[in-house]
Design a protein around this motif. Sequence first.
Motif, mmCIF file in Angstrom:
data_model
loop_
_atom_site.group_PDB
_atom_site.id
_atom_site.type_symbol
_atom_site.label_atom_id
_atom_site.label_comp_id
_atom_site.label_asym_id
_atom_site.label_seq_id
_atom_site.Cartn_x
_atom_site.Cartn_y
_atom_site.Cartn_z
ATOM 1 N N TYR A 117 0.831 -1.198 0.000
ATOM 2 C CA TYR A 117 0.000 0.000 0.000
ATOM 3 C C TYR A 117 0.875 1.261 0.000
ATOM 4 C CZ TYR A 117 -3.538 3.416 1.315
ATOM 5 O OH TYR A 117 -4.357 4.516 1.339
ATOM 6 N N ASP A 118 1.886 1.280 0.874
ATOM 7 C CA ASP A 118 2.784 2.440 0.943
ATOM 8 C C ASP A 118 3.552 2.635 -0.360
ATOM 9 O OD1 ASP A 118 1.904 2.930 3.514
ATOM 10 O OD2 ASP A 118 3.702 2.104 4.482
ATOM 11 N N LEU A 119 3.956 1.532 -0.980
ATOM 12 C CA LEU A 119 4.640 1.627 -2.275
ATOM 13 C C LEU A 119 3.727 2.279 -3.308
ATOM 14 C CD1 LEU A 119 6.815 0.974 -4.419
ATOM 15 C CD2 LEU A 119 5.772 -1.294 -4.614
ATOM 16 N N ARG A 135 3.372 5.972 -2.630
ATOM 17 C CA ARG A 135 4.592 6.692 -3.008
ATOM 18 C C ARG A 135 4.684 6.839 -4.524
ATOM 19 N NH1 ARG A 135 10.253 4.069 -2.763
ATOM 20 N NH2 ARG A 135 8.871 2.763 -3.854
ATOM 21 N N LEU A 136 4.340 5.781 -5.263
ATOM 22 C CA LEU A 136 4.376 5.851 -6.728
ATOM 23 C C LEU A 136 3.366 6.860 -7.249
ATOM 24 C CD1 LEU A 136 4.727 2.061 -7.612
ATOM 25 C CD2 LEU A 136 6.485 3.832 -7.793
ATOM 26 N N LYS A 137 2.203 6.935 -6.624
ATOM 27 C CA LYS A 137 1.194 7.921 -7.025
ATOM 28 C C LYS A 137 1.706 9.344 -6.831
ATOM 29 C CE LYS A 137 -3.111 5.372 -6.222
ATOM 30 N NZ LYS A 137 -4.318 5.300 -5.379
ATOM 31 N N GLN A 138 2.490 9.558 -5.772
ATOM 32 C CA GLN A 138 3.044 10.887 -5.511
ATOM 33 C C GLN A 138 4.158 11.232 -6.500
ATOM 34 O OE1 GLN A 138 4.250 10.790 -1.412
ATOM 35 N NE2 GLN A 138 2.166 11.027 -0.644
ATOM 36 N N GLU A 139 4.869 10.222 -6.982
ATOM 37 C CA GLU A 139 5.979 10.461 -7.913
ATOM 38 C C GLU A 139 5.499 11.001 -9.246
ATOM 39 O OE1 GLU A 139 8.397 6.971 -8.421
ATOM 40 O OE2 GLU A 139 8.929 6.912 -6.291
ATOM 41 N N SER A 140 4.357 10.514 -9.708
ATOM 42 C CA SER A 140 3.882 10.948 -11.016
ATOM 43 C C SER A 140 2.370 10.827 -11.102
ATOM 44 C CB SER A 140 4.519 10.086 -12.114
ATOM 45 O OG SER A 140 3.987 10.427 -13.376
ATOM 46 N N GLN A 141 1.768 11.809 -11.724
ATOM 47 C CA GLN A 141 0.326 11.790 -11.967
ATOM 48 C C GLN A 141 0.021 11.222 -13.354
ATOM 49 O OE1 GLN A 141 -1.771 12.554 -9.476
ATOM 50 N NE2 GLN A 141 0.064 12.911 -8.276
ATOM 51 N N GLU A 142 1.070 10.838 -14.068
ATOM 52 C CA GLU A 142 0.919 10.301 -15.422
ATOM 53 C C GLU A 142 0.063 9.029 -15.398
ATOM 54 O OE1 GLU A 142 3.810 8.146 -18.664
ATOM 55 O OE2 GLU A 142 4.662 9.706 -17.397
ATOM 56 N N ARG A 143 -0.871 8.961 -16.304
ATOM 57 C CA ARG A 143 -1.773 7.804 -16.392
ATOM 58 C C ARG A 143 -0.953 6.530 -16.664
ATOM 59 N NH1 ARG A 143 -7.304 6.540 -17.950
ATOM 60 N NH2 ARG A 143 -7.283 4.624 -19.154
ATOM 61 N N GLY A 144 -1.169 5.505 -15.864
ATOM 62 C CA GLY A 144 -0.494 4.232 -16.062
ATOM 63 C C GLY A 144 0.869 4.120 -15.390
ATOM 64 N N TYR A 145 1.323 5.203 -14.752
ATOM 65 C CA TYR A 145 2.652 5.187 -14.132
ATOM 66 C C TYR A 145 2.766 4.120 -13.048
ATOM 67 C CZ TYR A 145 6.781 6.723 -11.564
ATOM 68 O OH TYR A 145 7.998 6.762 -10.935
ATOM 69 N N LEU A 197 4.862 -1.042 -11.165
ATOM 70 C CA LEU A 197 4.622 -2.356 -10.558
ATOM 71 C C LEU A 197 5.062 -3.466 -11.502
ATOM 72 C CD1 LEU A 197 1.177 -1.796 -8.819
ATOM 73 C CD2 LEU A 197 3.431 -1.942 -7.733
ATOM 74 N N LYS A 198 4.788 -3.325 -12.798
ATOM 75 C CA LYS A 198 5.236 -4.323 -13.778
ATOM 76 C C LYS A 198 6.763 -4.376 -13.836
ATOM 77 C CE LYS A 198 2.510 -2.988 -17.248
ATOM 78 N NZ LYS A 198 1.928 -2.934 -18.592
ATOM 79 N N LEU A 199 7.401 -3.216 -13.771
ATOM 80 C CA LEU A 199 8.860 -3.156 -13.804
ATOM 81 C C LEU A 199 9.456 -3.877 -12.589
ATOM 82 C CD1 LEU A 199 11.409 -2.005 -15.159
ATOM 83 C CD2 LEU A 199 11.105 0.031 -13.766
ATOM 84 N N ARG A 200 8.890 -3.656 -11.421
ATOM 85 C CA ARG A 200 9.378 -4.323 -10.210
ATOM 86 C C ARG A 200 9.126 -5.826 -10.254
ATOM 87 N NH1 ARG A 200 8.920 0.858 -9.160
ATOM 88 N NH2 ARG A 200 9.826 1.816 -7.323
ATOM 89 N N LEU A 201 7.989 -6.221 -10.770
ATOM 90 C CA LEU A 201 7.686 -7.636 -10.916
ATOM 91 C C LEU A 201 8.644 -8.287 -11.911
ATOM 92 C CD1 LEU A 201 5.816 -9.978 -10.174
ATOM 93 C CD2 LEU A 201 4.271 -9.214 -11.972
ATOM 94 N N HIS A 202 8.933 -7.592 -12.992
ATOM 95 C CA HIS A 202 9.882 -8.082 -13.992
ATOM 96 C C HIS A 202 11.276 -8.260 -13.374
ATOM 97 C CE1 HIS A 202 11.442 -8.578 -18.092
ATOM 98 N NE2 HIS A 202 12.480 -7.891 -17.668
#
Length: 108
Positions: free
Chosen positions: A19-21, A24-34, A39-44
């Motif tokens: 949840y915290d991750l 934090r990601l939402k705060q980093e960018s408001q770009e749609r799909g960010y 999350l896909k990058l971390r899973l990869h």
Amino acid sequence: MENEKIQFTVNPVKEKVVYDLIQRLKQESQERGYVNDQLKLRLHAFELLSRHFNERDPIALAMKLAAGAASPENKPDTNSPTQSKITPPKNADFLKGLGKNIMSELPE
């Protein structure tokens, strides 16, 4: 091959780290799909590490990496007289609570 759509809900109490991750990601960018892309990058990245270290359990993999485990191709020669003793990481007590204790599997 068709695209796969995966949706899941994250409970802020039970899954605080995830949840915290996401927050934090939402705060980093408001770009749609960010958030999804991150999350896909971390899973990869986890999947590549999992294959490299031949470890399917995510907690065991994290503990091996925290303990400074060598990759299978770079394991030290066990017959080498210069092989040093592996010492547990400073946060070993914390890591023990996360999953199975791989520190006992390391050579003494």
